[in-house]
Design a protein around this motif. Structure first.
Motif, short mmCIF file in Angstrom:
data_model
loop_
_atom_site.label_atom_id
_atom_site.label_comp_id
_atom_site.label_asym_id
_atom_site.label_seq_id
_atom_site.Cartn_x
_atom_site.Cartn_y
_atom_site.Cartn_z
N ASP A 1 0.81 -1.23 0.00
CA ASP A 1 0.00 0.00 0.00
C ASP A 1 0.84 1.27 0.00
O ASP A 1 0.44 2.29 0.58
CB ASP A 1 -0.97 0.00 1.19
CG ASP A 1 -1.91 -1.20 1.17
OD1 ASP A 1 -2.43 -1.50 0.09
OD2 ASP A 1 -2.10 -1.83 2.23
N CYS A 2 1.99 1.23 -0.62
CA CYS A 2 2.80 2.45 -0.78
C CYS A 2 2.34 3.22 -2.00
O CYS A 2 1.73 2.66 -2.91
CB CYS A 2 4.28 2.08 -0.92
SG CYS A 2 5.04 1.44 0.58
N GLU A 3 2.64 4.51 -2.02
CA GLU A 3 2.40 5.36 -3.18
C GLU A 3 3.72 6.01 -3.56
O GLU A 3 4.29 6.77 -2.78
CB GLU A 3 1.35 6.43 -2.86
CG GLU A 3 -0.02 5.86 -2.50
CD GLU A 3 -1.03 6.95 -2.21
OE1 GLU A 3 -0.81 8.09 -2.68
OE2 GLU A 3 -2.01 6.67 -1.50
N ILE A 4 4.21 5.72 -4.75
CA ILE A 4 5.48 6.25 -5.22
C ILE A 4 5.19 7.09 -6.45
O ILE A 4 4.80 6.59 -7.50
CB ILE A 4 6.46 5.11 -5.53
CG1 ILE A 4 6.70 4.29 -4.24
CG2 ILE A 4 7.78 5.66 -6.07
CD1 ILE A 4 7.62 3.11 -4.41
N GLY A 5 5.38 8.41 -6.28
CA GLY A 5 4.94 9.36 -7.28
C GLY A 5 5.91 9.56 -8.42
O GLY A 5 6.96 8.90 -8.51
N PRO A 6 5.59 10.51 -9.30
CA PRO A 6 6.39 10.71 -10.51
C PRO A 6 7.81 11.16 -10.19
O PRO A 6 8.05 11.94 -9.27
CB PRO A 6 5.63 11.82 -11.25
CG PRO A 6 4.75 12.45 -10.22
CD PRO A 6 4.42 11.39 -9.25
#
Length: 257
Positions: free
Chosen positions: A19-24
């Protein structure tokens, strides 16, 4: 489910939790271990042997786990460990340690504001607030619940005791006692962090006991050895008094005035 932006680079070998969010524009290196529910907003760089816990939020252009800025460093696989629930804001830099015997460590529930620099082998505790552009040299020890105002520079090997409040634009060359507040260049201790202690639930009796030992070291005109001798006569100490006195005994750089 973990979300990874298509422009992010995740090197082979990196371990990404759930459930990680790794952005641009983010780059996660091959030796990074990232826990669960972390958010990397955008353009975050995680490199080296860096381990990060859960529920951290890391803002754009933070660079974590890079080589120490130390000429003695010869490329060893040194480490950075970051705990959980930290907020790491824009342009924060945190270096790995300069030797394999000790890691650079950031604990849990800390706020590091924009442009903070944490050098090699620093040990930051839990629940600290470190304001904008605080610059830490190597081997610092920042205890739990410390607040440091912006634009402050801290000399290597300095220790800052628990619940201390450091005013902004300070230059710190000596250790800062627990529960105290001060400011300046040179740094000057002006009293107890009474407001901070009350906000954190310290009783009036606990604060009065801290003030009793504080006065020995800062108000009675005694040198440190004399104050320690007087403190030994107090009898049974409260836990806060014990923390204060033990910190003074271990203050290798001497206490800030």
């Amino acid at each position: 489910m973990t979300k990874i932006h298509p422009t992010a680079i995740i090197d082979e070998g990196a371990q990404i939790g759930a459930d990680c969010e790794i952005g641009p524009g983010c780059h996660v290196g091959p030796s990074v271990v990232l826990g669960d529910r972390n958010i990397l907003i955008s353009n975050v760089i995680l490199s080296g042997h860096t381990t990060i816990g859960d529920d951290n939020k890391i803002s754009p252009y933070a660079v974590l786990g890079t080589d120490p800025q130390d000429l003695k460093f010869k490329g060893e696989p040194t480490r950075l460990r970051i705990g959980s629930r930290n907020k790491i804001r824009e342009f924060v830099t945190i270096n790995r340690s300069n030797n394999l015997e000790e890691d650079t460590v950031v604990g849990d529930d800390n706020l590091l504001m924009e442009y903070v620099h944490v050098a090699h082998n620093c040990q930051i505790g839990n629940n600290c607030i470190i304001a904008n552009v605080v610059q830490m040299a190597g081997h610092l020890v920042i205890s739990d619940f410390v607040s440091i105002g912006g634009m402050t520079a801290i000399h290597q090997f300095v220790h800052i005791g628990t619940h201390a409040f450091v005013g902004g634009a300070s230059a710190i060359k000596k250790d800062i006692a627990p529960y105290t507040r001060g400011q300046g260049n040179p740094y000057h201790t002006v009293g107890l962090n009474s407001v901070g202690l009350m906000r954190r639930g310290f009783s009036n009796a606990a604060i009065a006991a801290i003030k009793e030992v504080y006065n020995l070291f800062y108000r009675k005109g005694l040198n440190t050895s004399q104050a320690l001798e007087e403190a030994a006569k107090l009898g049974t100490l409260t836990p806060e008094q014990e923390i204060f006195i033990e910190f003074v005994k271990q203050a290798d750089r001497g206490l800030s005035n």
